[in-house]
Design an enzyme around this catalytic site. Sequence first.
Site, PDB file in Angstrom:
ATOM      1  N   ARG A  24       7.131  14.118   8.052  1.00  0.00           N
ATOM      2  CA  ARG A  24       7.799  15.428   8.100  1.00  0.00           C
ATOM      3  C   ARG A  24       8.431  15.785   6.752  1.00  0.00           C
ATOM      4  NH1 ARG A  24       9.337  13.461  13.200  1.00  0.00           N
ATOM      5  NH2 ARG A  24      11.461  12.975  12.536  1.00  0.00           N
ATOM      6  N   SER A  41       4.362   2.408  19.457  1.00  0.00           N
ATOM      7  CA  SER A  41       5.156   3.455  20.102  1.00  0.00           C
ATOM      8  C   SER A  41       5.134   3.357  21.629  1.00  0.00           C
ATOM      9  CB  SER A  41       4.638   4.824  19.653  1.00  0.00           C
ATOM     10  OG  SER A  41       5.644   5.783  19.808  1.00  0.00           O
ATOM     11  N   CYS A  45      11.736  -0.236  26.871  1.00  0.00           N
ATOM     12  CA  CYS A  45      12.857  -0.041  27.804  1.00  0.00           C
ATOM     13  C   CYS A  45      12.353   0.232  29.226  1.00  0.00           C
ATOM     14  CB  CYS A  45      13.735   1.122  27.353  1.00  0.00           C
ATOM     15  SG  CYS A  45      14.212   0.980  25.621  1.00  0.00           S
ATOM     16  N   ILE A 281      11.856  -2.096  -0.783  1.00  0.00           N
ATOM     17  CA  ILE A 281      11.724  -2.558   0.614  1.00  0.00           C
ATOM     18  C   ILE A 281      12.949  -2.150   1.445  1.00  0.00           C
ATOM     19  CG2 ILE A 281      11.315  -4.546   2.115  1.00  0.00           C
ATOM     20  CD1 ILE A 281      10.062  -6.008  -0.211  1.00  0.00           C
ATOM     21  N   ALA A 283      14.516  -2.091   5.612  1.00  0.00           N
ATOM     22  CA  ALA A 283      14.346  -2.794   6.899  1.00  0.00           C
ATOM     23  C   ALA A 283      15.220  -2.107   7.944  1.00  0.00           C
ATOM     24  CB  ALA A 283      14.726  -4.263   6.761  1.00  0.00           C
ATOM     25  N   TYR A 430      33.604  21.790  33.691  1.00  0.00           N
ATOM     26  CA  TYR A 430      34.136  21.531  35.021  1.00  0.00           C
ATOM     27  C   TYR A 430      33.693  22.590  36.027  1.00  0.00           C
ATOM     28  CZ  TYR A 430      37.221  22.039  38.991  1.00  0.00           C
ATOM     29  OH  TYR A 430      37.670  22.211  40.259  1.00  0.00           O
TER      30      TYR A 430
END
Length: 553
Positions: A24, A41, A45, A281, A283, A430
């Site tokens: 992008r 990808s 989870c 590099i 990470a 609320y």
Amino acid sequence: MSRKKIVIVGGVAGGASCAARCRRLDETAEILVLDRGPYVSFANCGLPYHVGGVIGDEAKLLLASPALFRDRFNIEVRTEHEVVTIDRAAHEIGVKELQTGRTCRESYDALVLSPGASAIRPPLPGVDLPGIFVVRTIPDSRQIRAWIGNNAAKSAVVVGGGFVGLEMAENLVHRGLSVTVVEMLDQVMPPLDPEMARPVQEHLEKHGVKIALGDGVAGFESHGGRISVKTISGAEHVGDIVILAIGVRPETALAKAAGLELGTRGGIRVDDRMRTGDPRIWAVGDAVEVRDAVTGEWTLIPLAGPANRQGRIAADGICGRESGFRGVQGTAICGVFDLAAASTGASEKSLQRAGITDYEKVHLHPANHVGYYPGAKPINLKLLFRKSDGRILGAQAVGEAGVDKRIDVIATAIQFGGTVFDLEEAELCYAPQFGGAKDPVNFAGMIAANSLRGDHPLADWKQMLPESAVLVDVRDPDEFEEGHIPGAVNLPLNELRARLGELPRDREIWLYCRVGQRGYYAARLLLQHGFRAKNLPGGLLTYDLIKAASNRP
Ligand code: FAD
């Protein structure tokens, strides 16, 4: 001008988000993602829910394919390609094609390491027996499902009571298995304080999960196709399948062999722009050490949100933008059978571990929405804050509804350096079915702020009554008769004004009720009449949890 070549090791949370953001920001760069697994990808989870059949179709776990990366983002993805070496001087990596065994080299201008973490398989006798699994990848969940089906498994032992272990326990119950969770600590859900983890344990037990706490695994044996999990105490738990969920270890072999610095907690050391010591590099993700945003200590917190954000930050740096990582609060949530347990920031345990004593806490048990609207559910909420200036340090919540909203609000307040005074003023949405005109977050802020202003002195359950104090239960007599704290006298709130003469003025008066609200009213009344009153926050409900957590079997 030649195109910049960005190579990314690992194509899941951190790596995939880094790759997509690089594109992008830089339409001209050559972007190559290498992953040794068969998928990129994918939603790790979601794996426990696929095992449980809640997510029926495995394909739903695949969020983006190599073809999508190619067609939509012009990113080349090579799966089943393991990066085996980094030649920092030549700016090249060595890659092994796992299907063929062939090796090749790839040059890079920028290299991003997002190799994640590996599930720990402790070196215990029998750990490699068939039927013992970890849950980290799609092939793992496929093997677990196949084992359950092929062996008509009826029982499981889950080793580890953290969030992956508990999600697996729930999902194995959904599959019809009887489940035992073995946990070395004396509580489930280690990020929570023990009294907050207690309702989670009780909820699991209510759904038939057996919980064995305070006992480590010593080894595994196979008996007639079943696996016996032997513990240090000499106990034995037998199951048709065993799931190891005792945590993860950062994947640092590649970084270490390349001479990149590792931190004290064993993760790759990076700065706040996710740069390693090598200017080419970066990470990100589970493999790196991060700063705890509250205590400032280095820590390892393997969560998807931080991994994704770090991937973006690395991409920014590679593409010439300035952005920095703020550290990790460990905001996390776990669902177990309609109950949610969530936390953000520091726990009382972690503050104590870090030697931080400038803190105070409140417990409260508000409903998720107004009580008059049908279906209100209690939330068990704990807020930790600095005594000296009210800065919010952390929060934990457990309940059937509205837990995520409260912890997310408090997590945001922590990120912005908020105080309990901000929480009492927070304007939150609320309507009767959603909350209250005073939301649980406001209540937490008010209780804490009132205590800091000296309007609401709080006693500490864990110190439980100095000898010089009088313990007064301000609930109604029928409630008192049903059960009370040993040594307490009953002086109902509604009679308090008329019976002040019964209370000593030369001793502290510790007050409690069911959840802390009447105790607060009583404290205000007594303080204004010159008594030395303190309220026990969260009332009897908190007392019961603390007691149960400290006397656990
Ligand atoms: P990963 O997602 O692990 O990706 C690393 C990739 O790198 C892997 O595909 C690996 O094959 C590849 N790789 C490693 N070494 C090499 C190499 N040398 N060459 C090529 N490729 C390599 N987090 C949450 O916030 N909420 C949740 O609810 C949640 N639930 C989870 C449930 C489960 C069962 C699991 C396992 C994790 C869960 N997590 C959750 C954690 C979250 O998934 C991780 O924090 C996140 O995926 C970390 O992203 P990452 O990019 O660092 O590593």
